[in-house]
Design an enzyme around this catalytic site. Structure first.
Site, mmCIF file in Angstrom:
data_model
loop_
_atom_site.group_PDB
_atom_site.id
_atom_site.type_symbol
_atom_site.label_atom_id
_atom_site.label_comp_id
_atom_site.label_asym_id
_atom_site.label_seq_id
_atom_site.Cartn_x
_atom_site.Cartn_y
_atom_site.Cartn_z
ATOM 1 N N LYS A 125 38.223 43.214 45.836
ATOM 2 C CA LYS A 125 37.282 43.828 45.005
ATOM 3 C C LYS A 125 36.490 45.043 45.640
ATOM 4 C CE LYS A 125 35.587 39.303 43.960
ATOM 5 N NZ LYS A 125 35.728 38.477 42.758
ATOM 6 N N ARG A 126 36.647 44.959 46.949
ATOM 7 C CA ARG A 126 35.765 46.339 47.546
ATOM 8 C C ARG A 126 36.701 47.174 47.999
ATOM 9 N NH1 ARG A 126 34.323 41.206 49.101
ATOM 10 N NH2 ARG A 126 36.067 40.969 50.672
#
Length: 458
Positions: free
Chosen positions: A230-231
């Site tokens: 998600k980063r």
RNA sequence: GUCCCCAUCGUCUAGCCUGGUCCAGGACACCACCCUUUCACGGUGAUGACCGGGGUUCGAAUCCCCGUGGGGACGCCA
């Protein structure tokens, strides 16, 4: 054969990302392909990390992508509740079954699931400690994508934490049993967990579901190594929604990441994907995410939007920003969009692309300025153009074109000798719709005003 | 470290199961040209891959083995 029942089971502990969306999509596609049921189940047993915002994001993102669920929160269904936090009585009941069968024991306040087999101590190099192992026969996973996979589960596992909350492996299996899940389609990162799940299914004395472990989505080479998280840049579904990407483009691209119809087709309506989607078309190897290809796919879908649709999306997009909310009120707004539509690649670049149509405060690109002013006699061309346009007819592109062409011909020059410097003066760049369209939409006053103003700066 | 999965252009992939039609096809990206009043779109073309080594076979991208490489799992996270 009984009806296919598949589930997407996210946990609301973080932003909804590409990987989750693809898993959801493959489950949804399989359900739609087989006429089965797509279930949304919220795995919120980790009370510490759950957040309502993240839960809402799951609903919003799935809805945006068009992945409607037949059973689950907001949709009802006979196998609810569909949030694990509301199913504790069911877990209790299933825990009692295991306990009655003598397959549980307590240690350090947690409840363990007991494997069958002889125990022995062994040093674990990874965890740097001695652990109790169990001599166990391998679990056989008959995977629809990987084929036959064997893995031996050789350690008892915690199924209820010391705080009383059940653990993922346990609830996941119990829910799959009680919800009648027929096919478990999930990321390959769960393949190693599957032996745990199979041991639990066996302990409950029920048949295991069909498994299909789909390849993972990895970072693109520019982003680094390993699986997408998600980063990573471009990983969040919410970003694409905000940037007004076409959801069907995202779905189309995601479908092609790890699956293909068996031929060269790429851009295809979702109905076709549903019709053609099946396990044999799913790849075994992981795929790297390519933002450029997604952008290209999105461009194709943007370009085929209808005028009305394109305008609606842009109004929605630009109304939310203070700098652009006034633009949508302008009478020439629809016409500007018609000019921009075939030229732009995504909706979020429209404001910058059309800025000069709505404000006198547009930047002059220095590089373009230097380049354009270095060629010929731009000052003279500008003055001639101003003189020629003062009496000109601005009602149509062709009228403006005639005027400029007549001017050019009279001077023994070409249209292009006026185009570049005029565009620079009026738009500040070297990119955009045809200069005649820009003049027409801007109108005589604004056009001449800008030409004169710019002529004064060179 | 142990276990599991995977391996065709930079990237996504077709072909692999059912060896010969593949000096490997398509798409994105990149480059060139064409279209063109700019920039895009579009069109045409170019560069670019069967990870290595053994084996099986008349013949292997396709089957087998070993290496190597990539990925994943090894939590009282999911």
């Amino acid at each position: 054969m009984s009806q296919v029942r598949v589930r997407f089971a996210p946990s609301p502990t973080g932003f909804f990302h590409i990987g989750s969306a693809r898993t959801a999509l493959f489950n949804w596609l399989y359900a739609r392909h087989t006429g089965g049921v797509f279930i949304l189940r919220i795995e919120d047993t980790d009370r510490e990390r759950n957040q309502d915002d993240y839960l809402q994001l799951i609903y919003d993102s799935l809805s945006w992508l068009g992945l409607n669920w037949d059973e689950g929160p907001g949709a009802g269904g006979d196998f609810g509740p569909y949030r694990q936090s509301e199913r504790t009585h069911i877990y209790r009941e299933y825990f009692e079954k295991l306990k009655a069968a003598g397959r549980t024991y307590e240690q350090d306040g947690a409840v363990y699931f007991k494997l069958l087999g002889e125990r022995y101590e062994a040093y674990d190099d990874h965890r740097k400690k001695t652990v109790t192992k169990v001599r166990n026969a391998p679990a056989v996973i008959d995977d629809r994508i990987r084929g036959r996979v064997e893995r031996t589960e050789d350690e008892d596992l915690v199924i209820i934490r010391s705080d009383g909350n059940p653990v993922f492996h346990f609830v996941n299996v119990v829910d799959d049993i009680t919800m009648g899940i027929t096919h478990v389609i999930r990321g390959e990162d769960h393949l190693s967990n599957t032996s745990k799940h199979i041991e639990l299914f066996k302990a409950f004395g029920v048949p295991v579901p069909e498994y299909a472990h789909i390849p993972l989505i990895l970072k693109s080479p520019e982003m680094g190594k390993g699986k997408m998280s998600k980063r990573d840049q471009g990983a969040l579904i919410g970003d694409y929604q905000q940037r007004r990407f076409r959801p069907e483009a995202v779905v189309n691209y995601l479908a092609l990441l790890g699956w293909n119809p068996g031929d060269d087709r790429e851009k295809m309506p979702v109905e076709d994907i549903i019709r053609l989607f099946d396990f044999p078309g799913i790849n075994q190897s992981n795929a790297k995410f390519d933002p450029k290809k997604l952008a290209h796919m999105n461009m194709q879908y943007v370009h085929e939007m209808s005028e009305a649709e394109f305008e609606m999306e842009n109004v929605a997009s630009m109304s939310t920003s203070v700098t652009t909310s006034n633009w949508v009120q302008e009478s020439h707004f629809p016409e500007v969009l018609r000019l921009a539509h075939p030229k732009i690649k995504s909706i979020d670049e429209v404001p910058e692309y059309t800025r000069y149509f709505f404000t006198e405060d547009y930047p002059i690109d220095d590089k373009v300025r230097t380049k354009v002013l270095a060629k010929g006699d731009p000052k003279a061309r500008l003055d001639e153009l101003i003189a020629a346009l003062e009496p000109a007819d601005f009602s149509s592109d062709t009228a403006i074109e005639e005027a400029i062409k007549a001017l050019a011909e009279g001077k023994g020059l070409g249209f292009g000798d006026y185009q570049a410097v005029a565009r620079l003066a009026v738009t500040g760049t070297n990119a955009g719709p045809s200069i005649t369209s820009i003049f027409r939409v801007l109108g005589r006053e604004r056009t001449l005003g800008r030409l004169r103003r710019f002529a004064g700066t060179i």
